[in-house]
Write an enzyme that holds these catalytic residues in place. Structure first.
Site, PDB file in Angstrom:
ATOM      1  N   ARG A   1      46.907  52.902  37.537  1.00  0.00           N
ATOM      2  CA  ARG A   1      46.542  51.496  37.578  1.00  0.00           C
ATOM      3  C   ARG A   1      47.636  50.638  38.206  1.00  0.00           C
ATOM      4  O   ARG A   1      48.802  50.804  37.930  1.00  0.00           O
ATOM      5  CB  ARG A   1      46.302  51.002  36.146  1.00  0.00           C
TER       6      ARG A   1
ATOM      7  N   ARG B   1      49.755  46.422  42.584  1.00  0.00           N
ATOM      8  CA  ARG B   1      50.186  45.154  42.007  1.00  0.00           C
ATOM      9  C   ARG B   1      51.554  44.704  42.506  1.00  0.00           C
ATOM     10  O   ARG B   1      51.829  43.517  42.559  1.00  0.00           O
ATOM     11  CB  ARG B   1      50.197  45.274  40.478  1.00  0.00           C
TER      12      ARG B   1
ATOM     13  N   ARG C   1      44.259  39.848  47.351  1.00  0.00           N
ATOM     14  CA  ARG C   1      43.653  39.753  46.020  1.00  0.00           C
ATOM     15  C   ARG C   1      43.049  38.365  45.756  1.00  0.00           C
ATOM     16  O   ARG C   1      41.980  38.247  45.185  1.00  0.00           O
ATOM     17  CB  ARG C   1      44.732  40.117  44.994  1.00  0.00           C
TER      18      ARG C   1
HETATM   19  O1  CP3 Z   1      45.688  50.959  40.767  1.00  0.00           O
HETATM   20  C1  CP3 Z   1      44.629  50.335  40.807  1.00  0.00           C
HETATM   21  O2  CP3 Z   1      44.566  49.184  41.218  1.00  0.00           O
HETATM   22  C2  CP3 Z   1      43.399  51.093  40.427  1.00  0.00           C
HETATM   23  C3  CP3 Z   1      42.368  50.306  39.758  1.00  0.00           C
HETATM   24  C4  CP3 Z   1      42.549  50.043  38.278  1.00  0.00           C
HETATM   25  C5  CP3 Z   1      42.722  48.743  37.705  1.00  0.00           C
HETATM   26  N1  CP3 Z   1      42.664  48.866  36.351  1.00  0.00           N
HETATM   27  C6  CP3 Z   1      42.851  47.467  38.456  1.00  0.00           C
HETATM   28  C7  CP3 Z   1      43.668  46.383  37.803  1.00  0.00           C
HETATM   29  C8  CP3 Z   1      42.486  50.958  37.228  1.00  0.00           C
HETATM   30  C9  CP3 Z   1      42.398  52.473  37.315  1.00  0.00           C
HETATM   31  C10 CP3 Z   1      42.555  50.193  36.011  1.00  0.00           C
HETATM   32  C11 CP3 Z   1      42.447  50.819  34.677  1.00  0.00           C
HETATM   33  C12 CP3 Z   1      42.754  50.023  33.491  1.00  0.00           C
HETATM   34  N2  CP3 Z   1      42.520  48.688  33.260  1.00  0.00           N
HETATM   35  C13 CP3 Z   1      43.276  50.585  32.292  1.00  0.00           C
HETATM   36  C14 CP3 Z   1      43.556  52.048  32.066  1.00  0.00           C
HETATM   37  C15 CP3 Z   1      44.791  52.537  32.717  1.00  0.00           C
HETATM   38  C16 CP3 Z   1      46.071  52.169  32.017  1.00  0.00           C
HETATM   39  O3  CP3 Z   1      46.919  51.615  32.702  1.00  0.00           O
HETATM   40  O4  CP3 Z   1      46.230  52.449  30.840  1.00  0.00           O
HETATM   41  C17 CP3 Z   1      43.416  49.533  31.369  1.00  0.00           C
HETATM   42  C18 CP3 Z   1      43.945  49.651  29.953  1.00  0.00           C
HETATM   43  C19 CP3 Z   1      42.932  48.347  31.992  1.00  0.00           C
HETATM   44  C20 CP3 Z   1      42.799  46.980  31.417  1.00  0.00           C
HETATM   45  C21 CP3 Z   1      43.642  46.024  32.166  1.00  0.00           C
HETATM   46  N3  CP3 Z   1      43.300  45.475  33.394  1.00  0.00           N
HETATM   47  C22 CP3 Z   1      44.940  45.544  31.830  1.00  0.00           C
HETATM   48  C23 CP3 Z   1      45.678  45.888  30.555  1.00  0.00           C
HETATM   49  C24 CP3 Z   1      45.381  44.715  32.895  1.00  0.00           C
HETATM   50  C25 CP3 Z   1      46.737  44.039  33.043  1.00  0.00           C
HETATM   51  C26 CP3 Z   1      46.731  42.569  32.951  1.00  0.00           C
HETATM   52  C27 CP3 Z   1      48.000  42.019  33.601  1.00  0.00           C
HETATM   53  O5  CP3 Z   1      47.862  41.225  34.540  1.00  0.00           O
HETATM   54  O6  CP3 Z   1      49.105  42.394  33.186  1.00  0.00           O
HETATM   55  C28 CP3 Z   1      44.337  44.701  33.854  1.00  0.00           C
HETATM   56  C29 CP3 Z   1      44.370  43.985  35.137  1.00  0.00           C
HETATM   57  C30 CP3 Z   1      44.338  44.833  36.337  1.00  0.00           C
HETATM   58  N4  CP3 Z   1      43.432  45.814  36.591  1.00  0.00           N
HETATM   59  C31 CP3 Z   1      45.218  44.729  37.448  1.00  0.00           C
HETATM   60  C32 CP3 Z   1      44.784  45.692  38.379  1.00  0.00           C
HETATM   61  C33 CP3 Z   1      45.324  45.952  39.758  1.00  0.00           C
HETATM   62  C34 CP3 Z   1      46.426  43.736  37.513  1.00  0.00           C
HETATM   63  C35 CP3 Z   1      46.569  42.858  38.665  1.00  0.00           C
HETATM   64  C36 CP3 Z   1      45.601  41.748  38.904  1.00  0.00           C
HETATM   65  O7  CP3 Z   1      45.105  41.097  37.959  1.00  0.00           O
HETATM   66  O8  CP3 Z   1      45.391  41.483  40.091  1.00  0.00           O
END
Ligand code: CP3
Length: 323
Positions: free
Chosen positions: A2, A6, A15
């Site tokens: 994930r 970022r 984005r």
């Molecule tokens: O690398 C990638 O971009 C692949 C796509 C992907 C995302 N989320 C995009 C994302 C994948 C595979 C995920 C999985 C995901 N999402 C998980 C499981 C994997 C892990 O890391 O344990 C979980 C728990 C989530 C839920 C989630 N989504 C969280 C906790 C967050 C972080 C919030 C933050 O901003 O700190 C997200 C947001 C998210 N999903 C981002 C991305 C690229 C962050 C950047 C953004 O908001 O643009």
């Protein structure tokens, strides 16, 4: 993992502001974002740009992803009445944009595309807590005090995961990963009783698709055999369990994904290089290893360091342990 994108300036440029859901719902942008880390780092596989809550968002449950916070649900699940809000996912109608992104990517990529879904427990934890939580208190309470409701929530989420994974593979994804990121907060007996049946249902349902199935969570040292027994072909390992220890637990033929500590990538290159070599050494040249971070990329990580990590793994990965 994930958020590979970022830390990338090109990710921030494409984005846009607002909810990540808007970027996911735009196949052109989602395709480009998926390709960015592949282009920059030369990794051997791509992971679809989507999220573990994309399916529940798409059926109108009422969940958003707040930047810097994570998934937040307006009205958490508290009673059986809320089950109606978890209707079945119909991928062609509900997430056509995800499938279009998958098709675009398969046409453009020279490497395999990994599709994914959130595991029922980890997604349920957001729906029951209302957002990220440290100790998952409400989720564990529901498990113990309203086990039928909890099982019904997980079963509906399992069916959604089956629907999205199947559709992703039918549209061209070459492997699938089930993210049960937070299952490590459960004791083995709680995991087996309340969580494993729903995850096992998913792995069983997607077996006939014939693609490798990866199962990942963090803090899962004591759950590794259960993660495999749920039906996975590949077990994701966080950085707390060395790969050789994981193979002592899972058997010598275990196929592992992992496990560089992402936080180490914030250090100077010599320390990062030493940590990469330690991961390779602990795998000992075993052919069943997918090198990866033990969890997601942190936004502060310098992309140049990640590029060097990929180059080092490509240069030395096959050498370690070879005679
Ligand atoms: O690398 C990638 O971009 C692949 C796509 C992907 C995302 N989320 C995009 C994302 C994948 C595979 C995920 C999985 C995901 N999402 C998980 C499981 C994997 C892990 O890391 O344990 C979980 C728990 C989530 C839920 C989630 N989504 C969280 C906790 C967050 C972080 C919030 C933050 O901003 O700190 C997200 C947001 C998210 N999903 C981002 C991305 C690229 C962050 C950047 C953004 O908001 O643009």
């Amino acid at each position: 993992m994930r958020q590979a994108g970022r830390s990338l300036p090109e990710y921030k440029a494409v984005r846009g502001e607002g909810s990540i859901n808007q970027a996911i719902a735009d196949p052109e942008r989602a395709t480009e974002i998926t390709l960015q880390p592949v282009r920059r780092y030369g990794v051997d596989a791509a992971i679809l740009f989507s999220d573990i809550v994309t399916a529940v968002h798409a059926i109108g449950f009422g969940i958003d992803i707040k930047p810097g916070v994570g998934p937040v649900a307006e009205k958490p699940i508290t009673s059986t009445d809320d089950l109606a809000r978890l209707r079945p996912l119909e991928p062609e109608q509900d997430i056509p944009y995800v499938l279009e992104t998958v098709r675009n990517l398969v046409g453009e990529l020279d490497v395999p595309l990994i599709g994914f879904a959130g595991a029922p427990f980890t997604v349920a934890s957001y729906l029951i807590e209302g957002g990220p939580s440290k100790n998952k208190a409400k989720t564990k309470s529901m498990m113990l005090d309203a086990p039928d409701l909890f099982a019904a929530v997980l079963d509906r989420l399992a069916d959604q995961a089956i629907a999205t994974l199947t559709a992703q593979v039918e549209n061209g994804a070459s492997a699938i990963q089930l993210f049960d990121s937070w299952a490590g907060c459960l004791s083995p007996s709680m995991y087996e009783r309340f969580v494993m049946p729903a995850s096992a249902k998913i792995f069983e349902a997607v077996e006939s698709l014939g693609v490798p199935r990866i199962h990942f969570g963090i803090n899962t040292g004591e759950l590794l055999t259960r993660f495999r027994d749920a039906g996975a072909d590949v077990v994701g390992i966080d950085w707390l369990v060395p790969l050789d220890v994981a193979r002592e637990r899972l058997g010598p033929d275990a196929i592992l994904q992992g496990n560089l500590d992402p936080v180490i990538c914030l250090s100077e290159w010599p320390s990062v290089a030493a940590a990469v070599r330690e991961v390779l050494a602990s795998n000992g040249g075993h052919p069943g290893h997918i090198f990866n971070l033990g969890h997601g990329v942190l936004p502060e990580i310098n992309p140049d360091i990640l590029k060097q990590v990929v180059e080092l793994v490509h240069a030395e990965g096959h050498l370690v342990g070879a005679s």
